[in-house]
Design a protein around this motif. Structure first.
Motif: not given
Length: 494
Positions: A225-234
């Motif tokens: 999280v933060g590298k491969d996928i963002t918190a906003d996306e989650l």
């Protein structure tokens, strides 16, 4: 529970252990199960306590007392004694999502709180627990539990250690759609890469992960999280998020020479050895190998012991483990009254192996490393130490004093730093805008909520470094709170 007079008739029988010099030749589990007959006898030792303290699950003066997940211990002890293994499994699974893990690596505070343990060896609770679940898998009684109904609610669990897996399991069984995100290449968190294979065979972990997948849980690996996928996306994709990232921020060794090559964080060493074992049975030669080397482990805890056992298996020339505290007492002390789990001297599996290999316990007590010395190439070559006295003053405050004349130089080719963990890494919490407090994700103990709506936290990330059973407990409890939140938001939406 058990046989009324069993505790007077039968002695405690510990789980079988392979001979130390034989088991260090490989990375297979070093324990073997007792026979069903012996296990029935051990179940018979469970007393008909008026109030069983083994499953109360509290803390007394900072020490665990009883089982944090409140296992129905006397009940399944009795069922094993009666030979009713399937019923014992059903009772065990009511409270424990993963008894195959706790039965192997939990320090068993339940046994420290056993009533029989007041003046006799406690009931062999841990070995009975492991045997119940192992037999359950062998007999085919453990099958995927597919939820009959699915909701339209989606939950993301960040971290696949025991807390994250327990939360995912509970939420999935409630019918919610659960996805677990793991930054490593295999699921399991500390169960996979933090505990060596000889204590917890990774086939056991993979078996449970496969079962959870069959039940409908999705695992997304190699995703940070933060590298491969963002918190906003989650947050956009899911109705709730559980942060169960563990307490993986290691304490740093700060002293002269600590930046020398060959000074390695203990968890890095254990992780790489396990990964190489699983990837290629060590044929890729990617793991640090201490064969023929002098090894020093700084830190007197379980992680340090695992480094000792791993180094012995790799064929190290010598191994010593430094701890700043005195040796633990042989018997329970007044400041740790029953039913708290007593901190007493034990010859852990790693120390028995080092003793058999080198002719002595590798632990050095009340020792302080003064500096690390490197050679002209910048590689560690020796450690300088001094012995300490631990003094407790009249107010109960403990401090250490150096003992002049006890200085010593130790040859060292590798130094593994196992001085504990500060708490959770902050990167994931920062991504979500969640507050941190004292190196922990700041979340309510009552409902596990953070300052960000729909984001919860549980396990070591919330409470700090702790036992696997506390992680499972928090995973179960956070799932209940997430389910309540999803029900409330659904009601409001309607």
């Amino acid at each position: 529970m058990g046989k009324p007079t069993g505790f007077m008739e039968y002695d405690k029988k510990k789980v079988k252990e392979k001979a130390p010099l034989a088991r260090v030749k490989n990375f297979e589990e070093y324990t073997e199960r007792l026979s069903d007959k012996d296990l029935a006898t051990q179940g018979a030792r469970c007393m008909d306590c008026g109030t069983p303290f083994c499953h109360m699950g509290i803390e007394i003066r900072g020490f665990a007392a009883g089982c944090p997940i409140n296992n129905y211990i006397p009940e399944w002890n009795d069922l094993v004694y009666q030979g009713q293994w399937k019923e014992a499994l059903e009772r065990l699974m009511m409270t424990n999502n993963f008894p195959e893990f706790t039965g192997r690596v939990c320090p068993a505070p339940c046994e420290g709180s056993c009533t029989l343990g007041i003046n006799e060896p406690s009931v062999a609770i841990k070995s009975i627990e492991q045997s119940i679940i192992d037999k359950g898998f062998e007999m085919g009684w453990v099958q995927p539990r597919i939820p009959q109904k699915r909701t339209d609610k989606r939950v993301a669990v960040i971290g696949s250690g025991p807390a994250g897996l327990a939360a995912a399991d509970e939420l999935n069984q409630l019918g919610h759609q659960v996805t677990v995100y793991e930054r490593d290449d295999r699921a399991g968190g500390l169960l996979m890469y933090g505990i060596p294979n000889m204590k917890l065979d990774k086939k056991i972990v993979e078996r449970r992960i496969n079962l959870l997948q069959a039940e409908g849980i999705q695992f997304v690996l190699n995703t940070a999280v933060g590298k491969d996928i963002t918190a906003d996306e989650l947050k956009a994709q899911y109705d709730a998020v559980v942060l169960a990232t563990g307490a993986t921020k290691a304490r740093e060794l700060r002293m002269e020479g600590s930046d020398a090559r060959g000074v390695v964080p203990a968890m890095n060493y254990l992780h790489d050895v396990t990964k190489s074992l699983l990837d290629s049975n060590f044929e890729d030669e990617r793991a640090l190998n201490v064969k023929g080397k002098n090894v020093i482990v700084i830190g007197g805890g379980d992680t340090g012991a695992d480094c000792v056992a791993t180094a012995v298996r790799q064929g190290c020339k010598s191994v010593h483990q430094f701890g700043k505290h005195p040796a633990l007492p042989a018997v329970r002390q007044p400041e740790q009254p029953w039913p708290s789990d007593p901190q007493v001297y034990k010859l852990d599996y790693a120390y028995a192996e080092a003793d058999a290999k080198f002719g002595g316990d590798p632990r050095e007590y009340c020792i302080q490393t003064k500096k690390i010395v490197a050679d002209e190439r910048g590689r560690v070559k020796e450690l300088h130490t001094i012995q300490m006295n631990k003094i407790v003053n009249d107010e109960g405050y403990a401090y250490f004093e150096e003992i002049p004349g006890t200085e010593k130089v130790w040859p060292a080719d590798y130094v593994f730093v196992a001085i504990g963990f500060q708490g959770a890494e902050s990167a994931v919490a920062e991504q979500f805008g969640v507050k941190m407090l004292n190196n922990r994700v700041h979340a309510s103990r009552l409902d596990y909520t953070t300052n960000v709506q729909g984001v919860f936290a549980a396990g070591d990330a919330r409470r700090g470094p702790s036992l696997i059973v506390w992680a499972i407990k928090e995973g179960r409890e956070v799932a209940t709170q997430v389910a309540n939140y999803l029900a409330e938001t659904h009601a409001i939406a309607q």
